[in-house]
Design a protein around this motif. Structure first.
Motif, PDB file in Angstrom:
ATOM      1  N   SER A   2     -59.329  31.212  47.546  1.00  0.00           N
ATOM      2  CA  SER A   2     -59.858  32.374  47.567  1.00  0.00           C
ATOM      3  C   SER A   2     -58.685  33.626  47.882  1.00  0.00           C
ATOM      4  O   SER A   2     -59.190  34.691  48.060  1.00  0.00           O
ATOM      5  CB  SER A   2     -60.508  32.438  49.146  1.00  0.00           C
ATOM      6  OG  SER A   2     -59.675  31.979  50.306  1.00  0.00           O
ATOM      7  N   GLY A   3     -57.489  33.231  47.331  1.00  0.00           N
ATOM      8  CA  GLY A   3     -56.698  34.484  47.338  1.00  0.00           C
ATOM      9  C   GLY A   3     -56.892  35.530  46.343  1.00  0.00           C
ATOM     10  O   GLY A   3     -56.606  36.636  46.677  1.00  0.00           O
ATOM     11  N   LEU A  44     -61.775  30.167  62.564  1.00  0.00           N
ATOM     12  CA  LEU A  44     -61.039  30.717  61.419  1.00  0.00           C
ATOM     13  C   LEU A  44     -60.956  29.923  60.201  1.00  0.00           C
ATOM     14  O   LEU A  44     -60.993  30.287  59.025  1.00  0.00           O
ATOM     15  CB  LEU A  44     -59.622  31.300  61.959  1.00  0.00           C
ATOM     16  CG  LEU A  44     -58.963  32.088  60.896  1.00  0.00           C
ATOM     17  CD1 LEU A  44     -59.590  33.362  60.598  1.00  0.00           C
ATOM     18  CD2 LEU A  44     -57.487  32.477  61.435  1.00  0.00           C
ATOM     19  N   GLN A  45     -60.442  28.693  60.484  1.00  0.00           N
ATOM     20  CA  GLN A  45     -60.242  27.865  59.501  1.00  0.00           C
ATOM     21  C   GLN A  45     -61.576  27.369  58.546  1.00  0.00           C
ATOM     22  O   GLN A  45     -61.288  27.147  57.440  1.00  0.00           O
ATOM     23  CB  GLN A  45     -59.742  26.542  60.114  1.00  0.00           C
ATOM     24  CG  GLN A  45     -58.765  25.544  59.088  1.00  0.00           C
ATOM     25  CD  GLN A  45     -57.830  26.259  58.222  1.00  0.00           C
ATOM     26  OE1 GLN A  45     -56.983  27.051  58.629  1.00  0.00           O
ATOM     27  NE2 GLN A  45     -58.204  26.006  56.987  1.00  0.00           N
ATOM     28  N   SER A  46     -62.462  27.376  59.265  1.00  0.00           N
ATOM     29  CA  SER A  46     -63.825  27.099  58.751  1.00  0.00           C
ATOM     30  C   SER A  46     -64.177  28.177  57.781  1.00  0.00           C
ATOM     31  O   SER A  46     -64.631  27.868  56.719  1.00  0.00           O
ATOM     32  CB  SER A  46     -64.907  26.619  59.729  1.00  0.00           C
ATOM     33  OG  SER A  46     -65.206  27.701  60.381  1.00  0.00           O
ATOM     34  N   VAL A  47     -63.721  29.337  58.146  1.00  0.00           N
ATOM     35  CA  VAL A  47     -64.147  30.531  57.279  1.00  0.00           C
ATOM     36  C   VAL A  47     -63.273  30.170  55.967  1.00  0.00           C
ATOM     37  O   VAL A  47     -63.799  30.628  54.989  1.00  0.00           O
ATOM     38  CB  VAL A  47     -63.874  31.687  57.848  1.00  0.00           C
ATOM     39  CG1 VAL A  47     -63.820  33.071  56.978  1.00  0.00           C
ATOM     40  CG2 VAL A  47     -64.808  31.954  59.075  1.00  0.00           C
ATOM     41  N   TYR A  48     -62.073  30.094  56.193  1.00  0.00           N
ATOM     42  CA  TYR A  48     -61.129  29.938  54.831  1.00  0.00           C
ATOM     43  C   TYR A  48     -61.538  28.836  54.117  1.00  0.00           C
ATOM     44  O   TYR A  48     -61.717  28.873  52.854  1.00  0.00           O
ATOM     45  CB  TYR A  48     -59.752  29.558  55.394  1.00  0.00           C
ATOM     46  CG  TYR A  48     -58.830  30.539  55.932  1.00  0.00           C
ATOM     47  CD1 TYR A  48     -58.676  32.059  54.945  1.00  0.00           C
ATOM     48  CD2 TYR A  48     -58.285  30.523  57.079  1.00  0.00           C
ATOM     49  CE1 TYR A  48     -58.155  33.073  55.498  1.00  0.00           C
ATOM     50  CE2 TYR A  48     -57.754  32.167  57.407  1.00  0.00           C
ATOM     51  CZ  TYR A  48     -57.532  33.183  56.754  1.00  0.00           C
ATOM     52  OH  TYR A  48     -56.618  34.272  57.071  1.00  0.00           O
ATOM     53  N   GLU A  49     -62.119  27.838  54.739  1.00  0.00           N
ATOM     54  CA  GLU A  49     -62.644  26.539  53.931  1.00  0.00           C
ATOM     55  C   GLU A  49     -63.645  26.680  53.076  1.00  0.00           C
ATOM     56  O   GLU A  49     -63.997  26.633  51.888  1.00  0.00           O
ATOM     57  CB  GLU A  49     -62.848  25.320  55.017  1.00  0.00           C
ATOM     58  CG  GLU A  49     -63.045  23.955  53.968  1.00  0.00           C
ATOM     59  CD  GLU A  49     -63.461  22.929  54.905  1.00  0.00           C
ATOM     60  OE1 GLU A  49     -64.138  21.959  54.598  1.00  0.00           O
ATOM     61  OE2 GLU A  49     -62.923  22.821  56.072  1.00  0.00           O
ATOM     62  N   CYS A  50     -64.685  27.512  53.997  1.00  0.00           N
ATOM     63  CA  CYS A  50     -66.132  28.109  53.412  1.00  0.00           C
ATOM     64  C   CYS A  50     -65.647  28.920  51.946  1.00  0.00           C
ATOM     65  O   CYS A  50     -66.343  28.875  50.793  1.00  0.00           O
ATOM     66  CB  CYS A  50     -67.035  28.672  54.278  1.00  0.00           C
ATOM     67  SG  CYS A  50     -67.714  27.713  55.204  1.00  0.00           S
ATOM     68  N   HIS A  86     -72.654  29.076  47.848  1.00  0.00           N
ATOM     69  CA  HIS A  86     -72.416  28.977  49.193  1.00  0.00           C
ATOM     70  C   HIS A  86     -71.815  27.919  49.460  1.00  0.00           C
ATOM     71  O   HIS A  86     -71.984  26.779  48.614  1.00  0.00           O
ATOM     72  CB  HIS A  86     -73.461  29.460  49.997  1.00  0.00           C
ATOM     73  CG  HIS A  86     -74.427  28.483  50.326  1.00  0.00           C
ATOM     74  ND1 HIS A  86     -75.332  27.947  49.145  1.00  0.00           N
ATOM     75  CD2 HIS A  86     -74.747  27.724  51.147  1.00  0.00           C
ATOM     76  CE1 HIS A  86     -76.127  26.986  49.723  1.00  0.00           C
ATOM     77  NE2 HIS A  86     -75.651  26.510  50.662  1.00  0.00           N
ATOM     78  N   HIS A  87     -71.148  27.734  50.713  1.00  0.00           N
ATOM     79  CA  HIS A  87     -70.572  26.560  51.247  1.00  0.00           C
ATOM     80  C   HIS A  87     -70.890  26.478  52.808  1.00  0.00           C
ATOM     81  O   HIS A  87     -70.598  27.818  53.312  1.00  0.00           O
ATOM     82  CB  HIS A  87     -69.039  26.232  50.853  1.00  0.00           C
ATOM     83  CG  HIS A  87     -68.593  24.898  50.965  1.00  0.00           C
ATOM     84  ND1 HIS A  87     -68.905  23.965  50.551  1.00  0.00           N
ATOM     85  CD2 HIS A  87     -67.900  24.536  52.242  1.00  0.00           C
ATOM     86  CE1 HIS A  87     -68.481  22.810  50.862  1.00  0.00           C
ATOM     87  NE2 HIS A  87     -67.571  23.167  51.990  1.00  0.00           N
ATOM     88  N   GLN A  88     -71.066  25.473  53.379  1.00  0.00           N
ATOM     89  CA  GLN A  88     -71.378  25.380  54.679  1.00  0.00           C
ATOM     90  C   GLN A  88     -70.300  24.435  55.595  1.00  0.00           C
ATOM     91  O   GLN A  88     -70.181  23.374  54.842  1.00  0.00           O
ATOM     92  CB  GLN A  88     -72.520  25.351  55.285  1.00  0.00           C
ATOM     93  CG  GLN A  88     -73.090  25.086  56.539  1.00  0.00           C
ATOM     94  CD  GLN A  88     -74.762  24.908  56.723  1.00  0.00           C
ATOM     95  OE1 GLN A  88     -75.325  25.357  55.742  1.00  0.00           O
ATOM     96  NE2 GLN A  88     -74.858  24.684  57.994  1.00  0.00           N
ATOM     97  N   VAL A  89     -69.867  24.750  56.560  1.00  0.00           N
ATOM     98  CA  VAL A  89     -69.083  23.788  57.549  1.00  0.00           C
ATOM     99  C   VAL A  89     -69.410  23.914  58.708  1.00  0.00           C
ATOM    100  O   VAL A  89     -69.698  24.862  59.540  1.00  0.00           O
ATOM    101  CB  VAL A  89     -67.743  24.177  57.296  1.00  0.00           C
ATOM    102  CG1 VAL A  89     -66.783  23.276  58.393  1.00  0.00           C
ATOM    103  CG2 VAL A  89     -66.690  24.139  55.883  1.00  0.00           C
ATOM    104  N   GLU A  90     -69.808  22.684  59.583  1.00  0.00           N
ATOM    105  CA  GLU A  90     -70.037  22.680  60.704  1.00  0.00           C
ATOM    106  C   GLU A  90     -68.969  22.930  61.953  1.00  0.00           C
ATOM    107  O   GLU A  90     -67.734  22.574  61.481  1.00  0.00           O
ATOM    108  CB  GLU A  90     -70.450  21.006  61.169  1.00  0.00           C
ATOM    109  CG  GLU A  90     -72.032  20.910  60.445  1.00  0.00           C
ATOM    110  CD  GLU A  90     -72.942  20.203  61.386  1.00  0.00           C
ATOM    111  OE1 GLU A  90     -72.378  19.659  62.510  1.00  0.00           O
ATOM    112  OE2 GLU A  90     -74.307  20.227  61.220  1.00  0.00           O
TER     113      GLU A  90
END
Length: 537
Positions: free
Chosen positions: A253-254, A62-68, A39-43
Motif C-alpha cells: 500500500s506504499g 493498526l496492523q489490521s488496517v495495514y494488512e487490509c 475490499h479486504h477484511q481482517v477479524e
C-alpha cells in the motif's frame, strides 16, 4: 478491451478504512457510481481480562488496517485497476473505544478499552451519586448523553486513575488521548514523526467532554472529569483534509503515500451518510456488534424524553452546518451470535444460526435478554445482566437461536417506539444495514415485530460508503458530489410484515416482562481504598 482503457473509464476512486469492533475492512469505491470495486477484511481479537472487561490491542488494530490496505491494493492490481486513481481516504470507526499513547515513542500505554466495557460501573455510580438528585442526565444539556459506562470520558478517567504508565505520561505531558479514528489518523499521517492528532465532531460527541452546542471541547466538562485538555485531539469537521498518508514504501500500500485522509465519521454517523439520510426525519438501523438506530433531526439538537441520545450526525465541511441525530443504542446484537458460537459452542459459524432458528420457526416461549453489558437505550441500566427465561423441557438449542434473533428485533422495536414517541411522527419503513442484515430470517422477523416494512440496500457496506463519500466530497478533493440530484439510486430489497399485529404485540409484551426480570442484578458499591487509586502495571 485493453487494461489501460479500462483504467481510464473508472475515473477517480475513493477508499475507506472501516475499523469496527469485531473486524477491520479497507474498501475502494468508484467516486462517480459508488460501486464497490474491491475490499479486504481482517477479524480483530477481543480480550476479556476480567468479567465485564473488554479490550483490544491498539497495535493489532493498526496492523489490521495495514494488512487490509495491502491485500486490497494487491486485488486492485490483479483487476488491472491503477492504485494511483485513489484520490482520498476516509476513516470510520467503532466509537467511544478509548486509547492513550505516548507521543514521543508512539507506543500505546494500555490496551484500547472497548465501548462495551463495564469496568467503569463504580466510577459511574460515584459520579451519579454526587449529582443533584442522583441524576444520570446531569450533563445531558451539554453532551446529549447520560452518564454511562458507554462513553469515553469515564474510560479515560479509569486509565488515568489505575494505569501507572498513563498517569505518568499525563504528568510529563507525553500522553495523547483518542478514540480509534484519532489513533489511526495519527499513525497513518506519520505517528511520532509529525502525525496529525485530530478527531471529527461525530466521534468527539461520544466522549462526554464535547459540548454539542458550541461544537468544541468543554472546559467545564473536562474539569468535571478532571481531564487535562492538552491530551485531547483537535476537533475537525467530518469532511476536510486532515493530513496526507505516510506509509512505508516497502508495503504493497506504499503507493497510497501522499493521498489525503479527508473524511472521518463514527461508524453510525457514516452509515447514516451512506444510507443518504440527509433530510430531517430520515432514519437507519445498523446491525453490527451492537444495534444503532439513528434519525436525522436537522441542524438543531433535539433532546429525548424517552431514553435516546442526542448526537452529532455529521458536519460535511469546515463551513457547513452540523446536523444532529437522535440515537437509540443497543449494546448486544451481532455480539450475541459471537457469544453463542464462542462461549456456548452451539454453532460453528454465524451463518449456521439462521438455519438453526429456521428449523423451528419459533422460540416456543423462550425469551433471551442479552444484557451482557447492562442495558443501553431506552433504559440506561448498567446493573442489568443477561437472562434466558420461559424455558421448558421442550426447549432446545434451535429455540435459543430463534430467541437470540428475536432479541435483536425486540431491542430495535424498543428504540423505534422511543423514537416515535419523541418525534410524534411514526416511521413508515425502516432502512437497515450492517453485517447481520445478510440473515434473511432476521430481516423478516424484524418486519414482523415492527409491523412495518424493512428495506435493505443490495450493497451492504453503507458505513464504509459514508466515509468514502465524506472523503471524496472534501474541499481540495472534490471527486464525489453530495448534491441530491447526483446521488446514485440505491437498489434494495423489501421485507413486508407477514404476521398479524396482535401476535406481534403479544410477543413484545412477553419480551418486556423478561426485560424487567433482567434489571437490578449486579450492583457495585464504590470501594474506598484511601487515596482512591489502584495502579496497574
Amino acid at each position: 478491451m485493453a487494461a489501460s482503457s479500462n483504467r481510464i473509464m473508472l475515473g477517480p476512486l475513493v477508499a475507506a478504512i472501516d475499523q469496527g469492533t469485531s473486524s477491520t475492512r479497507f474498501l475502494v469505491f468508484n467516486a462517480k457510481t459508488a460501486e464497490l470495486l474491491s475490499h479486504h477484511q481482517v477479524e480483530i481479537k477481543q480480550s476479556f481480562p476480567k468479567e465485564g472487561w473488554v479490550e483490544e490491542d491498539p497495535k493489532e488494530i493498526l496492523q489490521s488496517v495495514y494488512e487490509c490496505m495491502d491485500r486490497t491494493c494487491e486485488k486492485l492490481t490483479q483487476l488491472n485497476i491503477d492504485i494511483s486513481n485513489i484520490k482520498a481516504v476516509g476513516v470510520t470507526n467503532q466509537r467511544e473505544t478509548t486509547l492513550v499513547w505516548d507521543k514521543e515513542t508512539g507506543e500505546p500505554l494500555y490496551n484500547a478499552i472497548v465501548w462495551l466495557d463495564l469496568r467503569t460501573q463504580s466510577t459511574v455510580e460515584r459520579l451519579i451519586n454526587k449529582t443533584p438528585g442522583r441524576n444520570k442526565n446531569h450533563l445531558k444539556h451539554k453532551t446529549g448523553l447520560p452518564i454511562s459506562t458507554y462513553f469515553s470520558a469515564v474510560k479515560l478517567r479509569w486509565l488515568m486513575d489505575n494505569v501507572e504508565k498513563v498517569h505518568e505520561a499525563v504528568l510529563s505531558h507525553r500522553a495523547m488521548f483518542g478514540t480509534v479514528d484519532s489513533w489511526l489518523i495519527w499513525c497513518l499521517t506519520g505517528g511520532k514523526k509529525g502525525g496529525v492528532h485530530c478527531t471529527d465532531v461525530t466521534n468527539a460527541s461520544r466522549t462526554m467532554l464535547f459540548n454539542i452546542h458550541t461544537m468544541d471541547w468543554d472546559p467545564e466538562l473536562c474539569k468535571y472529569f478532571d481531564i487535562p485538555m492538552e491530551i485531547l485531539p483537535k476537533v475537525r469537521s467530518s469532511s476536510e483534509i486532515y493530513g496526507l498518508m505516510n506509509i512505508s514504501s516497502n508495503l504493497k500500500s506504499g503507493p497510497l503515500t501522499g493521498v489525503p485522509i479527508s473524511g472521518c465519521l463514527g461508524d453510525q454517523s457514516a452509515a447514516l451518510v451512506g444510507q443518504m439520510c440527509f433530510k430531517d426525519g430520515q432514519a437507519k438501523n445498523t446491525y453490527g456488534t451492537g444495534c444503532f438506530l439513528l434519525k436525522n433531526v436537522g441542524t438543531k439538537p433535539v433532546m429525548s424524553d424517552h431514553g435516546l441520545l442526542t448526537t452529532v450526525a455529521y458536519k460535511l465541511g469546515r463551513d457547513k452546518p452540523a446536523c444532529y441525530a437522535l440515537e437509540g443504542s443497543v449494546a448486544i446484537a451481532g455480539a450475541v451470535v459471537r457469544w453463542l458460537k464462542d462461549n456456548l459452542g452451539i454453532i460453528q459459524t454465524s451463518t449456521e444460526l439462521e438455519k438453526l432458528a429456521a428449523d423451528v420457526g419459533t422460540s416456543y416461549g423462550c425469551y433471551f435478554v442479552p444484557a451482557f453489558s447492562g442495558l443501553y437505550a431506552p433504559y440506561w441500566e448498567p446493573s442489568a445482566r443477561g437472562i434466558i427465561c420461559g424455558l421448558t423441557q421442550f426447549t432446545n438449542r434451535s429455540h435459543l437461536a430463534f430467541a437470540a434473533l428475536e432479541a435483536v428485533c425486540f431491542q430495535t422495536r424498543e428504540i423505534l417506539d422511543a423514537m416515535n414517541q419523541d418525534s410524534g411522527i411514526h416511521l413508515s419503513q425502516l432502512q437497515v444495514d450492517g453485517g447481520m442484515t445478510s440473515n434473511r430470517l432476521l430481516m423478516q422477523l424484524q418486519a414482523d415485530i415492527l409491523c412495518i416494512p424493512v428495506v435493505k440496500p443490495s450493497m451492504p457496506e453503507t458505513t464504509a460508503l459514508g466515509a468514502a463519500m465524506a472523503a471524496g466530497a472534501a474541499e481540495g478533493v472534490s471527486v464525489w458530489s453530495l448534491n441530491p440530484e447526483d446521488l446514485t439510486e440505491v437498489t434494495s430489497e423489501k421485507f413486508e410484515p407477514q404476521i398479524n399485529p396482535e401476535e406481534s404485540e403479544l410477543r413484545y409484551a412477553r419480551w418486556k416482562k423478561a426485560v424487567q426480570r433482567a434489571m437490578n442484578w449486579e450492583t457495585t458499591e464504590p470501594v474506598n481504598n484511601g487515596n482512591g487509586a489502584l495502579f496497574i502495571d
